[in-house]
Design a protein around this motif. Structure first.
Motif, PDB file in Angstrom:
ATOM      1  N   ASP A   1       0.444 -10.636 172.714  1.00  0.00           N
ATOM      2  CA  ASP A   1       0.120  -9.271 171.563  1.00  0.00           C
ATOM      3  C   ASP A   1      -1.477 -10.101 171.213  1.00  0.00           C
ATOM      4  O   ASP A   1      -1.397 -11.503 170.803  1.00  0.00           O
ATOM      5  CB  ASP A   1       1.100  -9.397 170.823  1.00  0.00           C
ATOM      6  N   MET A   2      -2.410  -9.219 170.920  1.00  0.00           N
ATOM      7  CA  MET A   2      -3.805 -10.547 170.795  1.00  0.00           C
ATOM      8  C   MET A   2      -4.061  -9.583 169.678  1.00  0.00           C
ATOM      9  O   MET A   2      -4.374  -8.573 170.008  1.00  0.00           O
ATOM     10  CB  MET A   2      -4.611 -11.027 171.810  1.00  0.00           C
ATOM     11  N   GLU A   3      -5.238 -10.460 168.717  1.00  0.00           N
ATOM     12  CA  GLU A   3      -6.004  -8.830 167.513  1.00  0.00           C
ATOM     13  C   GLU A   3      -6.807 -10.061 167.163  1.00  0.00           C
ATOM     14  O   GLU A   3      -7.230 -11.814 167.488  1.00  0.00           O
ATOM     15  CB  GLU A   3      -4.223  -9.056 165.973  1.00  0.00           C
TER      16      GLU A   3
ATOM     17  N   GLU B   1      -7.140  -5.044 168.944  1.00  0.00           N
ATOM     18  CA  GLU B   1      -6.327  -5.608 169.340  1.00  0.00           C
ATOM     19  C   GLU B   1      -5.732  -4.996 170.495  1.00  0.00           C
ATOM     20  O   GLU B   1      -5.816  -3.983 171.023  1.00  0.00           O
ATOM     21  CB  GLU B   1      -5.348  -4.302 168.219  1.00  0.00           C
ATOM     22  N   SER B   2      -5.323  -5.491 171.227  1.00  0.00           N
ATOM     23  CA  SER B   2      -4.538  -5.239 172.577  1.00  0.00           C
ATOM     24  C   SER B   2      -2.996  -6.405 172.484  1.00  0.00           C
ATOM     25  O   SER B   2      -2.822  -6.814 172.247  1.00  0.00           O
ATOM     26  CB  SER B   2      -5.580  -6.344 173.442  1.00  0.00           C
TER      27      SER B   2
ATOM     28  N   GLU C   1       3.016 -18.546 169.125  1.00  0.00           N
ATOM     29  CA  GLU C   1       1.662 -17.400 167.934  1.00  0.00           C
ATOM     30  C   GLU C   1       1.379 -18.967 167.975  1.00  0.00           C
ATOM     31  O   GLU C   1       0.884 -20.045 167.165  1.00  0.00           O
ATOM     32  CB  GLU C   1       2.439 -17.430 166.543  1.00  0.00           C
ATOM     33  N   ASN C   2      -0.381 -18.403 168.468  1.00  0.00           N
ATOM     34  CA  ASN C   2      -1.630 -19.451 167.859  1.00  0.00           C
ATOM     35  C   ASN C   2      -2.575 -18.360 167.101  1.00  0.00           C
ATOM     36  O   ASN C   2      -2.935 -16.662 167.169  1.00  0.00           O
ATOM     37  CB  ASN C   2      -2.404 -19.362 169.129  1.00  0.00           C
ATOM     38  N   ASP C   3      -3.347 -19.020 166.428  1.00  0.00           N
ATOM     39  CA  ASP C   3      -4.003 -18.055 164.835  1.00  0.00           C
ATOM     40  C   ASP C   3      -5.376 -19.726 165.243  1.00  0.00           C
ATOM     41  O   ASP C   3      -5.343 -20.244 164.910  1.00  0.00           O
ATOM     42  CB  ASP C   3      -2.902 -18.502 163.412  1.00  0.00           C
TER      43      ASP C   3
ATOM     44  N   ARG D   1      -5.357 -13.667 166.822  1.00  0.00           N
ATOM     45  CA  ARG D   1      -4.306 -13.891 166.537  1.00  0.00           C
ATOM     46  C   ARG D   1      -3.652 -13.554 168.042  1.00  0.00           C
ATOM     47  O   ARG D   1      -3.892 -12.992 168.474  1.00  0.00           O
ATOM     48  CB  ARG D   1      -3.303 -13.276 165.267  1.00  0.00           C
ATOM     49  N   PHE D   2      -2.803 -14.712 169.096  1.00  0.00           N
ATOM     50  CA  PHE D   2      -1.948 -14.500 170.096  1.00  0.00           C
ATOM     51  C   PHE D   2      -1.113 -14.919 169.920  1.00  0.00           C
ATOM     52  O   PHE D   2      -0.998 -16.465 169.973  1.00  0.00           O
ATOM     53  CB  PHE D   2      -3.307 -14.958 171.431  1.00  0.00           C
ATOM     54  N   ILE D   3       0.160 -13.904 170.319  1.00  0.00           N
ATOM     55  CA  ILE D   3       1.302 -14.551 170.556  1.00  0.00           C
ATOM     56  C   ILE D   3       1.945 -14.230 171.843  1.00  0.00           C
ATOM     57  O   ILE D   3       1.554 -13.103 172.527  1.00  0.00           O
ATOM     58  CB  ILE D   3       2.002 -13.366 169.495  1.00  0.00           C
TER      59      ILE D   3
END
Length: 223
Positions: free
Chosen positions: A78-80, A90-91, A33-35, A55-57
């Motif tokens: 998952d990206m926000e 959101e993607s 997870e990257n914030d 945020r990218f997971i």
């Protein structure tokens, strides 16, 4: 994630939820997870609020049940993105490492000022099955009356798969929604929903559905 072999086969159960379709499972989930955050002064001396801008997971499962030795399943992302309080993206996507193709991908662009004033544009993709564009919007005409619109367009076949239009009226303690939906799969539907503002998740609704005759059925009647 470990689930023992169920004593009852899922084929013998009526499937109402995920519990009824449970099966044996033995897998390990790996995720990164990257914030990306910033701080904003909240008008209190020497005090800042933390705000999530992105945020990218990235994650995948290693399935021990596969033989020999197990294997990795699809890689999901998952990206926000929230560059402001009124706009966010959101993607999510699922990549199949065996076929080297993306199985599922979704993306949504949303502008939201409030629950009654917002608009969203999205795309849904499923490999070799579907590629759809969706549009959803709510707009208040005044303090009591609001409009709702939803459209779903399928690029495969170039069909407008679904349309929905609605009116929402504020009755002080209640909210009344009148909606019309036209879908290629289920025909036309009109329904009325009453919601208590104190309990919005427990609606009382009345509706009726009209299924337009298919062209082959009309031709059979004529002949």
């Amino acid at each position: 994630k470990y689930v023992h072999q169920p004593t009852m086969l899922k084929e013998r159960l009526a499937s109402f939820d995920d519990i009824d379709t449970i099966s044996r499972k033995n897998a390990l989930t790996l995720s990164l997870e990257n914030d990306f955050q910033t701080r904003k002064n909240n008008d209190i001396a020497d005090h800042y609020d933390t705000i999530d801008l992105a945020r990218f997971i990235l994650s995948t499962d290693y399935n021990f049940q596969r033989s020999p030795g197990g294997e990795f399943t699809n890689i999901t992302g998952d990206m926000e993105l929230r560059p402001s309080g009124k706009f966010f993206i959101e993607s999510d996507a699922s990549f199949n490492p065996h076929s080297q193709k993306i199985d599922i991908a979704n993306i949504d662009f949303v502008v939201k000022e409030s629950d009654t004033k917002k608009a969203g544009l999205g795309h849904r993709y499923q490999n070799q099955e579907s590629s759809e564009m969706t549009f959803d919007a709510n707009y208040p005409l005044n303090k009591k009356l609001g409009l709702h619109c939803y459209e779903r367009y399928q690029f495969y076949g170039r069909d407008l798969k679904e349309q929905e239009y609605g009116l929402s009226y504020d009755l002080h303690c209640w909210t009344m929604d009148v909606n019309f939906n036209n879908s290629l799969s289920s025909g036309s539907t009109i329904w009325v929903i009453f919601r208590l503002k104190a309990f919005p998740d427990f609606p009382v609704q009345l509706g009726t559905t009209y299924q337009q005759p298919k062209p082959e059925a009309i031709e059979a009647i004529r002949s």
